[in-house]
Design a protein around this motif. Sequence first.
Motif, short mmCIF file in Angstrom:
data_model
loop_
_atom_site.label_atom_id
_atom_site.label_comp_id
_atom_site.label_asym_id
_atom_site.label_seq_id
_atom_site.Cartn_x
_atom_site.Cartn_y
_atom_site.Cartn_z
N VAL A 73 1.12 -1.61 0.24
CA VAL A 73 0.12 0.38 0.14
C VAL A 73 0.59 1.20 -0.31
CG1 VAL A 73 -1.93 1.02 1.89
CG2 VAL A 73 -1.92 -0.98 1.35
N LYS A 74 2.05 1.20 0.75
CA LYS A 74 3.33 2.07 0.47
C LYS A 74 3.64 2.42 -0.66
CE LYS A 74 6.82 4.15 3.54
NZ LYS A 74 7.87 3.69 4.69
N ILE A 75 3.51 1.31 -0.73
CA ILE A 75 5.01 2.04 -2.88
C ILE A 75 3.59 2.68 -3.57
CG2 ILE A 75 4.91 0.44 -4.37
CD1 ILE A 75 6.88 -1.85 -2.53
N LYS A 76 2.48 2.39 -3.56
CA LYS A 76 1.64 2.45 -4.59
C LYS A 76 0.81 4.01 -4.13
CE LYS A 76 -2.80 1.48 -6.75
NZ LYS A 76 -4.08 0.85 -7.06
N GLU A 77 1.13 3.88 -2.75
CA GLU A 77 0.77 5.88 -2.33
C GLU A 77 1.77 6.27 -2.20
OE1 GLU A 77 -0.42 4.73 2.13
OE2 GLU A 77 -2.26 4.68 1.73
N GLU A 78 2.87 6.12 -2.22
CA GLU A 78 4.69 7.01 -2.95
C GLU A 78 4.51 6.99 -4.04
OE1 GLU A 78 7.86 4.78 -1.68
OE2 GLU A 78 7.55 5.03 0.50
N ARG A 79 3.76 5.79 -5.28
CA ARG A 79 3.43 5.94 -6.59
C ARG A 79 3.15 7.91 -7.02
NH1 ARG A 79 1.82 1.45 -8.25
NH2 ARG A 79 0.14 1.47 -8.64
N ILE A 80 1.53 6.80 -6.14
CA ILE A 80 0.34 8.43 -6.52
C ILE A 80 1.01 9.37 -5.95
CG2 ILE A 80 -1.67 9.29 -5.59
CD1 ILE A 80 -2.48 6.34 -5.27
N ALA A 81 1.57 9.92 -4.87
CA ALA A 81 1.98 10.98 -4.45
C ALA A 81 3.12 11.80 -5.46
CB ALA A 81 2.61 11.14 -2.68
N ASN A 82 3.94 10.63 -5.89
CA ASN A 82 5.02 11.33 -6.75
C ASN A 82 4.36 12.04 -8.54
OD1 ASN A 82 7.31 10.27 -4.79
ND2 ASN A 82 7.52 8.75 -5.95
N LYS A 123 -8.48 11.72 -13.72
CA LYS A 123 -8.55 10.25 -14.54
C LYS A 123 -8.11 9.70 -13.70
CE LYS A 123 -9.51 9.25 -18.54
NZ LYS A 123 -9.99 9.06 -19.69
N THR A 124 -6.44 9.08 -13.91
CA THR A 124 -5.33 8.79 -13.63
C THR A 124 -5.78 8.56 -12.27
OG1 THR A 124 -3.89 9.89 -15.20
CG2 THR A 124 -2.85 8.53 -13.03
N LEU A 125 -6.04 9.37 -11.55
CA LEU A 125 -6.02 9.05 -9.58
C LEU A 125 -6.90 8.41 -9.49
CD1 LEU A 125 -5.17 13.00 -8.79
CD2 LEU A 125 -3.59 11.19 -8.59
N TYR A 126 -8.07 8.65 -10.93
CA TYR A 126 -9.62 7.77 -10.42
C TYR A 126 -8.87 6.11 -10.65
CZ TYR A 126 -13.22 4.84 -12.40
OH TYR A 126 -14.24 3.67 -12.47
N PHE A 127 -8.23 5.85 -11.68
CA PHE A 127 -8.25 4.57 -11.57
C PHE A 127 -7.01 4.61 -10.66
CE2 PHE A 127 -9.11 5.28 -16.11
CZ PHE A 127 -10.06 5.00 -16.19
N GLU A 128 -6.09 5.13 -9.99
CA GLU A 128 -5.04 4.86 -8.75
C GLU A 128 -6.00 4.43 -7.42
OE1 GLU A 128 -2.10 4.14 -8.84
OE2 GLU A 128 -1.27 4.45 -10.83
N TYR A 129 -7.15 5.10 -7.44
CA TYR A 129 -7.98 4.82 -5.61
C TYR A 129 -9.01 3.69 -6.05
CZ TYR A 129 -5.12 8.71 -3.93
OH TYR A 129 -4.43 9.52 -3.08
N GLN A 130 -9.06 3.82 -7.70
CA GLN A 130 -10.66 3.12 -7.53
C GLN A 130 -10.65 1.31 -6.23
OE1 GLN A 130 -11.14 1.18 -12.17
NE2 GLN A 130 -13.21 0.71 -11.27
N LYS A 131 -9.37 0.95 -6.92
CA LYS A 131 -9.41 -0.22 -5.86
C LYS A 131 -8.54 -0.15 -4.89
CE LYS A 131 -11.28 -3.01 -8.65
NZ LYS A 131 -12.70 -4.16 -8.64
N LEU A 132 -8.29 0.90 -4.30
CA LEU A 132 -7.60 0.81 -3.03
C LEU A 132 -8.39 2.51 -2.09
CD1 LEU A 132 -4.45 1.57 -1.47
CD2 LEU A 132 -4.22 3.38 -2.94
N ASN A 133 -8.77 3.18 -2.67
CA ASN A 133 -10.24 3.80 -1.47
C ASN A 133 -10.92 4.33 -2.56
OD1 ASN A 133 -10.93 6.10 0.21
ND2 ASN A 133 -8.91 6.50 1.85
N SER A 134 -11.88 3.79 -2.04
CA SER A 134 -13.14 4.52 -2.88
C SER A 134 -13.59 5.94 -3.13
CB SER A 134 -14.48 3.46 -2.70
OG SER A 134 -14.68 3.96 -1.61
N ASP A 135 -13.27 6.24 -2.09
CA ASP A 135 -13.78 8.03 -1.05
C ASP A 135 -13.09 8.58 -1.89
OD1 ASP A 135 -15.75 6.86 0.61
OD2 ASP A 135 -14.43 7.15 2.50
N SER A 136 -11.57 8.41 -2.08
CA SER A 136 -10.87 9.34 -2.69
C SER A 136 -11.36 9.44 -4.41
CB SER A 136 -9.20 9.46 -2.95
OG SER A 136 -8.84 9.35 -1.68
N ALA A 137 -11.28 8.34 -4.65
CA ALA A 137 -11.64 8.26 -6.03
C ALA A 137 -13.21 8.34 -6.56
CB ALA A 137 -11.72 6.87 -6.68
#
Length: 546
Positions: free
Chosen positions: A40-49, A68-82
């Motif tokens: 999760v940390k790796i993905k969150e770091e990728r999103i932060a970058n 839209k890119t951030l939507y796809f990143e958060y879609q299966k990680l955190n639906s509220d952010s998506a």
Amino acid sequence: MKKYYLFLFLILNFPLFASESTDIILKELNKAIKNKQHYVKIKEERIANFKKIKSDNLTKEQEYNYNKTLYFEYQKLNSDSAIQYVKKNLKIAEELQNKDLFNLAQLQLVTLYSSSGKYRESEAILKSINKKNLAPSLIPIYYFSYREFFEHYAANSYSPEYRNQIGKYRDSLVGVLNPNTLEYQINRIQHDIFNKKFDEPKKQLLALLGKTKEESPQYAMITYLLGKIAEATHDLESRKKYYALSATSDIKNANKDNASLQELALVFYEIGDVDMAYKLTQSAIEDALYCNVQFRTLLMSEVYSIINTVYQEREAQRKSELQIYLLCISLLSLFLIVAVIYVYVQMKKVSRIKSELFETSQKLAELNKDITETNSQLQESNLQLSESNLVKEEYIAHFFNLCSTYINKLENYRIILNKKATAKQFDEIYKILKSTTLVDNELEELYKNFDIIFLNLYPTFVKDFNALLIPEEQIVLKQNELLNTELRIFALIRLGITDSVKIAAFLRYSLSTIYNYRTRARNKAAVSRNDFEEMVMKIGSMALKA
């Protein structure tokens, strides 16, 4: 015949090989569950970058694609952010008055709402969309959104009607997808599995699995579907294997909407491994709550209540067994304390005896030491006596020999003088008496005999004496020279003549000359100046002892 036996061996041992493979896969899954926060940390770091590269002067279209890119990143990680980024895109689409972008954002919001339990909002959006007004590229997304809506809603209120609706929209989706895409193949396979066709879908899935990388999100879907086929065909080992592969892939991709964990938990519950089932169920619920996937939480809560009940019963049984074990351990501990006290008392007795033995051994050691020292002194005394006796024997023999020689020489000297006197050759007699040649020759002969006798007693004296001097000051004898004056001085010291007066008399040198020789030698010593002459007196002792 060999091929037949080999084939028979593989058939009989296939379950063993499969089990071993599944065990390795399950170890990898346990490792992934343990480290899921790391993924999760790796993905969150990728999103932060990715967020850091956002420019302040983006156009509305560029900002839409960014969201839209951030939507796809958060879609299966955190639906509220998506949902947050999709809502931003709805506003942008309204500002741009772009109906296609607006419809795309609405369809994305439908799936997010239905997965997070907002069924009424999701259904309202779907009903507000006129399929006829949608762009061709959005039709597959439209059917996909409807299918997802009914799948999510069925978790809350299951009905055969919803199952038919899921199948209906899946069929519609298959009808509009490009047959050359992986999405089409997966949906087509899902269609066949829904219609209880397993052989051909399994072949297709295995072929796709060979071409799909493990880190790909599609890998998790393909292995999940293989697990579904294994479940339908009652292949327990394959079911366990493929669900584990799918769950591991989802965890490593930080996909919190993880259906495989739930299915795998049921597998372990069925085979009676309640601990593993409980562990997987807890992990699945944690992920669903983290992502706010409401329908997954509902599905897992039913499974969790069953598994948790069995787990608590198992824990109660374990506690009961633990109490029995504790009672046994307490009794054993009491026995151990008694045994320790008994051993302690015995050890005190042994310690006292050891102490007495130690004191006795100390006294014996002291006596042995005294005896050893006495023996050493006796050996040294014997060595000195032996050496003295040897020197005496050698010198007595040479003394008698020299006395006899000198008597003969005196007799010859008398005869010569008598002849000269008879012949009245008084000048010759005076000349002979005045000359020191005879004395010099005799002294030279005396020193030569001394050197020969001494080196016969101590053949390594010159080498050992040089070893006591620093290298650059060592004595080098001339050709045919046995000892020089310095060596003769220390040869006499080695024989026990340490008085400089006696040494000076023997060598016919002044007392100061002898003193200077001794002082100069001590200054050239490689050892302590104070110990130098003492060490000279020990030269050859070991040889004599031997």
